[in-house]
Design an enzyme around this catalytic site. Structure first.
Site, PDB file in Angstrom:
ATOM      1  N   GLU A 183     101.482  71.506 -57.808  1.00 36.45           N
ATOM      2  CA  GLU A 183     100.162  71.477 -57.189  1.00 36.45           C
ATOM      3  C   GLU A 183      99.997  70.294 -56.232  1.00 36.45           C
ATOM      4  O   GLU A 183      99.435  70.428 -55.169  1.00 36.45           O
ATOM      5  CB  GLU A 183      99.087  71.378 -58.275  1.00 36.45           C
ATOM      6  CG  GLU A 183      98.780  72.693 -58.928  1.00 36.45           C
ATOM      7  CD  GLU A 183      97.923  73.583 -58.038  1.00 36.45           C
ATOM      8  OE1 GLU A 183      96.708  73.369 -58.007  1.00 36.45           O
ATOM      9  OE2 GLU A 183      98.483  74.483 -57.376  1.00 36.45           O
ATOM     10  N   ASP A 184     100.488  69.127 -56.654  1.00 34.71           N
ATOM     11  CA  ASP A 184     100.113  67.896 -55.964  1.00 34.71           C
ATOM     12  C   ASP A 184     101.223  67.235 -55.153  1.00 34.71           C
ATOM     13  O   ASP A 184     100.994  66.204 -54.538  1.00 34.71           O
ATOM     14  CB  ASP A 184      99.588  66.862 -56.973  1.00 34.71           C
ATOM     15  CG  ASP A 184      98.333  67.363 -57.680  1.00 34.71           C
ATOM     16  OD1 ASP A 184      97.730  68.327 -57.157  1.00 34.71           O
ATOM     17  OD2 ASP A 184      97.977  66.822 -58.732  1.00 34.71           O
TER      18      ASP A 184
END
Ligand code: MN
Length: 718
Positions: A93-94
């Site tokens: 996600e990051d």
């Protein structure tokens, strides 16, 4: 511990600042084999590199967060894949790292877990009605294929709650509320008490800081004054158990703030009533010792009548086992005592997670789904005493759901059966929406209406005022609501078409008798309706339109003319425009088209069936003249009709394609081709075509006839 230290010293300089890694490694070392710990260290290196440069709101390096999440799970002794997934849970996600990199380095299982957590992160809780929260919990459970995904997610939320103070106030409130509404109940449902208790206390603390502080103070005060009593009782218990030769671990139980708060709020109790209760837990080796210990504490202090509960023999519905009793302690203060075995204690703390605890002799063939099933069937066995199956049912439904949960554009959650399509969704919102659906969007992109929906998608239906349901939808809708609504619409449509046709037929028959519906008048009409037991004129028209009641006879009946009148058949004819819908159909024996001389047959329940005058079926005409009506075509019929022609061709390669091309050039679609016969040098082919009228058909036949390989062209008639 030496081993952990060695591993740490081997890590490259940048990641040697341990960020909690050494503590994690110590914990892992207590239950995992070395090769698996090594893989986890690799996951750490990968994660630390990916998150390099990112910081948490607390100012700490980002990697401290995934390490803390892994620590929570390591304390429950979860397996290596779950720990690795915890370390990598925010990587996709990051950061720039991809799922395929994770799969390549750490295997399919770990990458599937990371993927599952990332997907859960994508759905956002948007509104907070009680029922909505319940649906949201179900949606989360429905989305996971592996229980470990939710375990990582719960540990993730726990650490985020532990570090929540660094967030802006608005966000703190939202996240705290979500934790109390969604995550704590999920932990409870899965029997993971240690998560549930901490999530609740943290949620409570951040959502109601004042109430939390007041309670906390009061509890501290009472604990201070209780300390002596608690110590004395612990010693008494220990001595008495030891005298009877029972090995036991005895602890004074901490009260959990949120449960005190809830008790006060729900039962309207005073703080002192709730707080001034002493809690003890006695943990022994086996079940027999549980009952022995119970006897011993009952010998020390008098038990309170009606407060003893045997959850060992009859476990609670989430698998919880323990003996509960309350004693009259010194000065009459109530002492709450729980007695259970070590295993029961572990299950009480970890619930479903205890099934993923690493065991050295673990057979790896158990799929995640199977393990979840095992957990459930374990619960089922505990329930054989026949107590409530409600919990079991609700967990089973959530873990092996036959439902999906999707969002409306406003963020409401809509549960639908698995396999439901956008049309099912539209009808679930409202029947009128379903009936007027023309298109649908899933996650903002247009999709075909038959698209099956998946958990967490946002679905939007595009409607148009004049739109109608398509009977074709019946082939793919899943819900009874959609199916019934579409059928009902078709039926109503047919009914309104029959009413229309019936009215025209009746009026025409009346005109043959020099009358009309208007001339009949209300009074006579109502009397007639009553006589035949009908409620209103539309019912009468519908019956006439469907051919259940014959127009000429009905006309005579309305006029009060006797049936035995001269059987002069009708002269005025019914005009057909081709737009009558389902109550006018075209016979498949002779395929009438505009321009043909036609007759209509009143078929009971089906309305009027149009035949060509030359059709063999017209011989029925003489037998039942009252069922046949004169029909003419409207001047400009604007639609296509089926027509059937037979073509004899030479047996030359490609001749069929040539014929088809010629027909196509004339602007006609071929619906069907059939080879009727094939001889040595010629073939007989039957074509079902779409044509506008006789002129169009004649043009097609003329062009086909001109083809060199075509011998003969004729229109079929029966
Ligand atoms: Mn996270």
């Amino acid at each position: 511990m030496d081993y952990a230290a060695t591993l740490l010293s081997k890590l490259p300089g940048a990641s040697r600042r341990s960020h909690g890694l050494s503590h994690l490694l110590e914990t892992l070392e207590s239950y995992l084999p070395k090769d698996q710990i090594e893989t986890i260290v690799q996951a750490y290196e990968f994660g630390a590199a990916a998150h390099d440069g990112q910081t948490r709101m607390t100012g700490e390096p980002y990697i401290t967060h995934p390490i803390a999440v892994a620590q929570e799970l390591a304390e429950m002794h979860l397996d290596a894949q779950a720990i690795a997934a915890a370390i990598l849970h925010d990587v996709v996600e990051d950061t720039d790292a991809s799922l395929s990199q994770i799969e390549e380095k750490f295997g399919e299982e770990t990458s599937a877990l990371v993927d599952g957590v990332s997907k859960l992160d994508q759905i956002q809780f948007r509104s907070r009605a009680e029922a909505q929260a319940e649906s949201f919990r179900k949606m989360m459970l429905a989305m996971i294929e592996d229980i470990r995904v939710i375990l990582v997610k719960l540990a993730d939320r726990l650490h985020n709650m532990q570090t929540l103070s660094a967030m802006p106030p608005e966000k703190i409130r939202r996240i705290a509320r979500e934790t109390l509404d969604i995550y704590a109940p999920i932990a409870n449902r899965l029997g993971i008490n240690r998560f549930k208790v901490e999530l609740e206390d943290l949620g409570f603390r951040h959502l109601y800081p004042m109430r939390y502080r007041v309670l906390e103070k009061a509890l501290k005060r009472s604990k201070g004054s209780q300390r002596q009593i608690v110590k004395r009782i612990l010693e008494e218990f220990a001595a008495a158990l030891k005298d009877d030769g029972i090995e036991a671990e005895i602890v004074g139980r901490e009260k959990h703030l949120y449960s005190i708060y809830k008790k006060m709020a729900e039962k309207k109790r005073l703080l002192s009533d709730v707080v001034d209760v002493y809690g003890f837990r006695i943990i022994v080796d086996d079940v027999n010792s549980c009952y022995q210990a119970l006897g011993i504490v009952h010998g020390l202090y008098k038990p309170m009548p009606g407060r003893f509960k045997d959850y060992v023999a009859i476990p609670r519905i989430n698998g919880y086992q323990s003996l509960h009793t309350t004693l009259f302690g010194p000065k009459g203060l109530p002492l709450e005592v729980q007695i259970r075995t070590r295993t029961m204690d572990r299950v009480a703390e970890s619930g479903v997670a205890s099934h993923w605890q690493y065991k050295a002799d673990d057979k790896v063939d158990a799929t995640p789904q199977r393990r979840a099933r095992e957990w459930l069937s374990g619960l089922a066995e505990l329930q054989e005493a026949g107590s409530s199956e409600e919990f079991l049912e609700s967990v089973k439904v959530d873990l092996f759901p036959d439902k999906i949960y999707v969002f409306t554009p406003k963020g409401e959650i809509m549960p639908l059966p698995k396999g439901s399509t956008t049309v099912d969704f539209a009808y679930a919102v409202h029947t009128d929406i379903g009936n007027r659906t023309v298109a649908a969007k899933v996650d903002r992109g247009l999709v075909p209406l038959r698209t099956p929906l998946a958990n967490g998608e946002t679905v939007e239906v595009i409607t148009s005022r004049g739109a109608k349901p398509n009977p074709n939808w019946l082939t793919f809708v899943r819900t009874a609501k959609a199916r019934t609504a579409i059928r009902q619409y078709m039926k109503n449509l047919r009914s309104s078409e029959s009413i229309d046709l019936g009215k025209r037929l009746l009026d025409r028959s009346l005109k043959d008798l020099d009358s009309s519906l208007r001339k009949i008048g209300k009074v006579r009409m109502n009397a007639a309706l009553e006589e035949v037991g009908l409620n209103d004129t539309s019912e009468l028209f519908e019956q006439v339109g469907l051919g259940e009641r014959l127009a000429p006879l009905t006309a005579r009946f309305l006029l009060g003319v006797s049936d035995s009148n001269d059987d002069e058949t009708a002269h005025a004819s019914l005009t057909i425009a081709g737009t009558e819908g389902m109550v006018v159909s075209y016979a498949k024996c002779c395929y009438p088209i505009p321009g043909d001389d036609v007759m209509g047959y009143l078929s009971s329940g089906r309305g009027v069936v149009i035949h060509r005058n030359g059709c063999g079926n017209l011989s029925n005409f003489r037998k039942q003249p009252e069922k046949w009506i004169a029909v003419t075509w409207e001047k400009d019929v604007d639609r296509e009709f089926f027509s059937q022609i037979t073509i004899d061709t030479l047996n030359k390669p490609g001749v069929l394609a040539e014929v088809a091309a010629t027909i196509g050039d004339c602007g006609s679609n071929i619906e069907q081709v059939e080879v009727l016969g094939r001889h040595e040098d010629c073939s007989m082919l039957s074509f079902l075509l779409q044509v506008r009228d006789r002129k169009h058909l004649a043009e097609i036949m003329r062009n086909v006839r001109k083809m060199p390989n075509v011998i003969r062209v004729s229109r079929d008639s029966t």
